[in-house]
Design a protein around this motif. Structure first.
Motif, PDB file in Angstrom:
ATOM      1  N   LEU A   1       0.818  -1.205   0.000  1.00  0.00           N
ATOM      2  CA  LEU A   1       0.000   0.000   0.000  1.00  0.00           C
ATOM      3  C   LEU A   1       0.853   1.256   0.000  1.00  0.00           C
ATOM      4  O   LEU A   1       0.489   2.263  -0.611  1.00  0.00           O
ATOM      5  N   HIS A   2       1.996   1.205   0.644  1.00  0.00           N
ATOM      6  CA  HIS A   2       2.898   2.355   0.699  1.00  0.00           C
ATOM      7  C   HIS A   2       3.808   2.443  -0.530  1.00  0.00           C
ATOM      8  O   HIS A   2       4.571   3.402  -0.651  1.00  0.00           O
ATOM      9  N   ARG A   3       3.744   1.416  -1.383  1.00  0.00           N
ATOM     10  CA  ARG A   3       4.617   1.341  -2.567  1.00  0.00           C
ATOM     11  C   ARG A   3       6.095   1.298  -2.172  1.00  0.00           C
ATOM     12  O   ARG A   3       6.960   1.822  -2.882  1.00  0.00           O
ATOM     13  N   THR A   4       6.405   0.671  -1.038  1.00  0.00           N
ATOM     14  CA  THR A   4       7.800   0.561  -0.619  1.00  0.00           C
ATOM     15  C   THR A   4       8.485  -0.658  -1.239  1.00  0.00           C
ATOM     16  O   THR A   4       9.682  -0.850  -1.052  1.00  0.00           O
ATOM     17  N   ILE A   5       7.721  -1.504  -1.920  1.00  0.00           N
ATOM     18  CA  ILE A   5       8.315  -2.597  -2.688  1.00  0.00           C
ATOM     19  C   ILE A   5       7.794  -2.512  -4.110  1.00  0.00           C
ATOM     20  O   ILE A   5       6.704  -1.998  -4.370  1.00  0.00           O
TER      21      ILE A   5
END
Length: 513
Positions: free
Chosen positions: A282-286
């Motif tokens: 959801l955070h687009r950290t991957i």
């Protein structure tokens, strides 16, 4: 003297059958095997009753001089208590038991025995004590062996059903079952036994509560002992009929509680790990490619359509982790049937294509209602890919804000998306912007916040706002000027209006899920 361990209680006929004690029965009540001896009491007191608890073998030499009325009163009270028997020692005070005592004892139903002076009372006491201790030892040993059997059944491949099967054989209380507070029967033995729903009332407390009403038995016929996890009853272990082995039933519920807590801790850890991964998505950290690869390990197609279900319970979010709200898979040693994640105070379930998402949402709501009857559940639209998973999550979050129950997704507004953003403290910012108005309203019992909300809702049209508030236009103008002064915003400027509208929206929505 060697005393063999035995599971039978010590009774008066055993005492008379022991040749070394040389006891003689004086009344016809001495052959009653139900006259069990709990202990021995030697006394010459005028009134020994305050020191007796019932079931004793009372021994006396009849040292005190009593008339017939005294004997009638004393022997009647001993029979009423009742004691197991009265033993009169002869050869010291009396050469034989007084005839009046024998006559009265026969009449009141008291077992009366005679002991010769050659056999001291201490010898009788030792003989009874040895048998009583042997009986208690055997009872403890048998209980310990049964507890070991129950533990092995639970920890073996037989699990809960093996435990119920063993209890059914050992308790002698008819069918047994594990029942949720809602009345749902999770497991039973025999499998064919009738356990209609609503057999257990939702009650609090940790003690035995005979509220099972299975089959045609009357209310309270069986026993129901809570299975407690983290101080809260999560289910009940029920028997069809009463059982004298309440200790075994209590032990069974305690190990069931420990087993449920152990598996719940494992399941909670899995949900936390999935929650951390989905937060990264959801955070687009991957990267999306990595997200798709890891989704497949949870049985989800990274490029396929998924529906997100989001649920939130009120109160302390730690309850989601400490109390088992999915009891059945825990008792059966299974995991979640659908990928389920814990994110702060939110439960997120990802429903793959082809599975009834609405039904899954209602199942989640029913399970979480154990923690909060006002649980709020939102269902997103089926969306494809990693980006669809993100959008579906925010759709479901917005739907869950509609109130208690299950709610389908409405078109996702830009404001709703902003309110649901994990990274923006919009609720706090909204409170900061509107704090002067909130303080003024509280101090003066005014309605500046309501006036501002109505004014913006009517597109800043003064006439329509005054009519909606049933307010004179001059009073409305005064309130609007006061709002501008307190907030430092100009209601004629579009950017200030937008900022105030967002602050009100954040205030209404509450903290992010």
């Amino acid at each position: 003297m060697l005393v063999q361990n035995r599971l039978m209680p010590v009774c008066v006929p055993d005492l008379l059958a022991q040749p070394t004690l040389r006891l003689r029965a004086l009344t016809s009540h001495c052959d009653d095997v139900e006259r069990r001896i709990s202990w021995v009491s030697t006394t010459e007191l005028p009134d020994p009753l305050p020191f007796l608890r019932g079931g004793e073998l009372v021994m006396t030499t009849c040292l005190l001089d009593r008339d017939e009325a005294d004997w009638i009163q004393l022997l009647g009270r001993l029979a009423e208590l009742p004691v197991a028997a009265l033993c009169i020692g002869t050869g010291l005070v009396h050469s034989a038991a007084p005839p009046v005592v024998i006559e009265i004892a026969e009449r009141v139903g008291l077992a009366l025995v005679e002991s010769p002076v050659e056999v001291p009372f201490a010898q009788i006491s030792h003989w009874v004590a040895d048998l009583v201790f042997a009986e208690q030892y055997d009872a403890v040993r048998a209980t310990s062996a049964l507890q070991d059997e129950l533990m092995r059944e639970l920890l073996s491949g037989h699990g809960l059903r093996g435990l119920l099967r063993r209890l059914y054989r050992q308790l002698g209380a008819g069918p047994v079952a594990v029942v949720e507070p809602t009345g749902k029967v999770l497991a039973r033995h025999p499998a064919s036994s009738a356990w209609p729903d609503a057999t257990v009332l939702a009650t609090s407390g940790h003690g035995a509560d005979p509220t099972c009403r299975p089959g045609s038995e009357g209310p309270g016929e069986g026993a129901a002992v809570p299975i407690v996890v983290d101080g809260a009853p999560v289910a009940r272990l029920c028997t069809r009929r009463p059982t004298p082995r309440s200790d075994v039933l209590a032990f069974a519920t305690s190990i069931l509680g420990l087993e449920v807590a152990r598996h719940h801790a494992v399941l909670t850890g899995r949900r936390e790990l999935l929650g951390q991964f989905l937060e990264d998505v959801l955070h687009r950290t991957i990267a999306d490619a990595e997200a798709r690869r890891r989704l497949s390990s949870y049985g989800l197609a990274g490029d396929g359509a998924n529906t997100v279900v989001v649920a939130r319970v009120g109160g302390d979010p730690r309850r989601l982790r400490s109390l088992p709200w999915t009891l059945e898979p825990l008792l059966e040693r299974e995991g979640d049937r659908l990928p389920t994640a814990l994110i702060d105070d939110t439960v997120m379930v990802v429903v793959p294509d082809g599975v009834d998402a609405e039904g899954a949402a209602h199942t989640v709501a029913a399970r979480l209602s154990v923690l909060d009857p006002q649980v709020r559940v939102g269902v997103g639209e089926p969306r494809r890919g990693v980006s669809g998973l993100r959008l579906g999550y925010f759709e479901a979050r917005q739907a869950a804000q509609a109130g208690p129950g299950v709610h389908g997704a409405a078109p996702l507004s830009l404001a709703g998306l902003l309110m649901g953003n994990l990274d923006l403290p919009l609720h706090e910012l909204g409170n900061t912007v509107l704090a002067p108005l909130l303080r003024h309203d509280e101090a003066h019992r005014a309605e500046l916040v309501g006036t501002l909300r109505t004014y913006l809702a009517h597109d800043c049209a003064s006439a329509a706002t005054a009519e909606a508030l049933t307010l004179h236009r001059n009073s409305l103008r005064y309130r609007l000027r006061l709002i501008e002064q307190l907030t430092g915003r100009d209601l004629d400027r579009l950017t200030d209006r937008l900022e105030l509208w967002l602050a009100l929206t954040a205030l209404d929505e509450g903290p992010a899920l």
